[in-house]
Motif scaffolding. Structure first.
Motif, PDB file in Angstrom:
ATOM      1  N   ASN A  15       5.065   7.671  -2.649  1.00 33.05           N
ATOM      2  CA  ASN A  15       4.856   8.163  -4.005  1.00 33.05           C
ATOM      3  C   ASN A  15       5.803   9.302  -4.328  1.00 33.05           C
ATOM      4  OD1 ASN A  15       2.762   6.456  -4.893  1.00 33.05           O
ATOM      5  ND2 ASN A  15       1.215   7.724  -3.912  1.00 33.05           N
ATOM      6  N   HIS A  39       7.651  -3.706  -7.673  1.00 35.20           N
ATOM      7  CA  HIS A  39       6.761  -2.786  -6.963  1.00 35.20           C
ATOM      8  C   HIS A  39       6.747  -1.430  -7.648  1.00 35.20           C
ATOM      9  CE1 HIS A  39       7.844  -5.460  -3.407  1.00 35.20           C
ATOM     10  NE2 HIS A  39       6.536  -5.627  -3.563  1.00 35.20           N
ATOM     11  N   SER A  63       0.061   1.995 -12.162  1.00 34.62           N
ATOM     12  CA  SER A  63      -1.139   2.472 -11.468  1.00 34.62           C
ATOM     13  C   SER A  63      -1.267   3.987 -11.552  1.00 34.62           C
ATOM     14  CB  SER A  63      -1.113   2.067  -9.996  1.00 34.62           C
ATOM     15  OG  SER A  63      -1.175   0.675  -9.869  1.00 34.62           O
ATOM     16  N   ARG A 109       0.870  -1.170   0.000  1.00 35.14           N
ATOM     17  CA  ARG A 109       0.000   0.000   0.000  1.00 35.14           C
ATOM     18  C   ARG A 109       0.915   1.232   0.000  1.00 35.14           C
ATOM     19  NH1 ARG A 109      -4.541   1.069   4.403  1.00 35.14           N
ATOM     20  NH2 ARG A 109      -4.245  -1.156   4.410  1.00 35.14           N
ATOM     21  N   TRP A 110       0.844   1.994  -1.085  1.00 34.02           N
ATOM     22  CA  TRP A 110       1.724   3.144  -1.243  1.00 34.02           C
ATOM     23  C   TRP A 110       1.156   4.353  -0.508  1.00 34.02           C
ATOM     24  CZ3 TRP A 110       6.337   3.495  -4.081  1.00 34.02           C
ATOM     25  CH2 TRP A 110       6.731   2.297  -4.677  1.00 34.02           C
ATOM     26  N   ASN A 150       4.871  -1.653 -11.002  1.00 39.07           N
ATOM     27  CA  ASN A 150       3.431  -1.741 -10.786  1.00 39.07           C
ATOM     28  C   ASN A 150       2.848  -0.403 -10.338  1.00 39.07           C
ATOM     29  OD1 ASN A 150       3.270  -4.435 -11.503  1.00 39.07           O
ATOM     30  ND2 ASN A 150       3.513  -5.167  -9.413  1.00 39.07           N
ATOM     31  N   ARG A 151       3.568   0.302  -9.460  1.00 36.82           N
ATOM     32  CA  ARG A 151       3.069   1.596  -8.994  1.00 36.82           C
ATOM     33  C   ARG A 151       3.075   2.612 -10.132  1.00 36.82           C
ATOM     34  NH1 ARG A 151      -0.780   3.415  -6.202  1.00 36.82           N
ATOM     35  NH2 ARG A 151      -0.436   5.511  -5.414  1.00 36.82           N
ATOM     36  N   GLN A 152       4.115   2.574 -10.944  1.00 35.64           N
ATOM     37  CA  GLN A 152       4.194   3.468 -12.102  1.00 35.64           C
ATOM     38  C   GLN A 152       2.987   3.236 -13.016  1.00 35.64           C
ATOM     39  OE1 GLN A 152       7.596   2.758 -14.601  1.00 35.64           O
ATOM     40  NE2 GLN A 152       7.357   4.689 -15.681  1.00 35.64           N
TER      41      GLN A 152
END
Length: 119
Positions: free
Chosen positions: A26, A71, A78, A20-21, A74-76
Motif C-alpha cells: 500500500n 490490481h 478499495s 492480498r495487499w 482495484n486497490r485504489q
C-alpha cells in the motif's frame, strides 16, 4: 517476500487468484500515486494511462512484479471505499481528534462507547 497471492472460490465453483495487499505494498503504491500527481499524470480526478504504467513500474522495482494495472485500479477503489467509510463515520463529530503521531483517531472512552452503541 510475501507477494500477497491467494486463491478463492469464484461464483462458478472454480478457483480464482486474488492479491492480498500488505502495508508495504500500500505504501509503495500510494507514494507512487503521489509522485504521479506531482508529475501531472492526474487529469479530471483520474490517473492517466501513463500514470498507471509508472505506478506499476514503481511496484515492480520493489519486487512486486506480479502486480498489474488492474490490481492498482482495484486497490485504489478499495482504499477510496475505506476512506469514505471512515469519513462518513467521523463526519460532523467534534469529540474525536486525529493524532498525527499515532495515525489514529482519539476520543474519551465514553465517546467511543456511545459511537459503538449508535453504529
Amino acid at each position: 517476500m510475501d507477494r500477497g497471492k491467494n486463491v478463492a472460490l469464484d461464483s462458478s465453483g472454480g478457483l480464482r487468484e486474488f492479491t492480498r495487499w500488505t502495508t508495504k505494498m500500500n505504501l509503495v503504491m500510494l507514494n507512487a500515486m503521489i509522485e504521479e500527481v506531482c508529475r501531472g499524470c492526474r487529469i479530471d480526478r483520474s490517473c492517466t494511462s501513463q500514470g498507471y504504467t509508472n505506478i506499476v513500474m514503481a511496484l515492480h522495482e520493489t519486487a512486486l512484479s506480479a502486480i498489474k494495472k488492474n490490481h492498482v485500479k482495484n486497490r485504489q477503489k478499495s482504499l477510496k471505499d475505506k476512506w469514505r467509510e471512515v469519513h462518513d463515520l467521523f463526519d460532523g463529530l467534534i469529540d474525536y481528534a486525529w493524532n498525527q503521531t499515532t495515525k489514529c483517531f482519539e476520543a474519551d472512552d465514553e465517546v467511543w462507547n456511545d459511537l459503538i452503541k449508535v453504529r
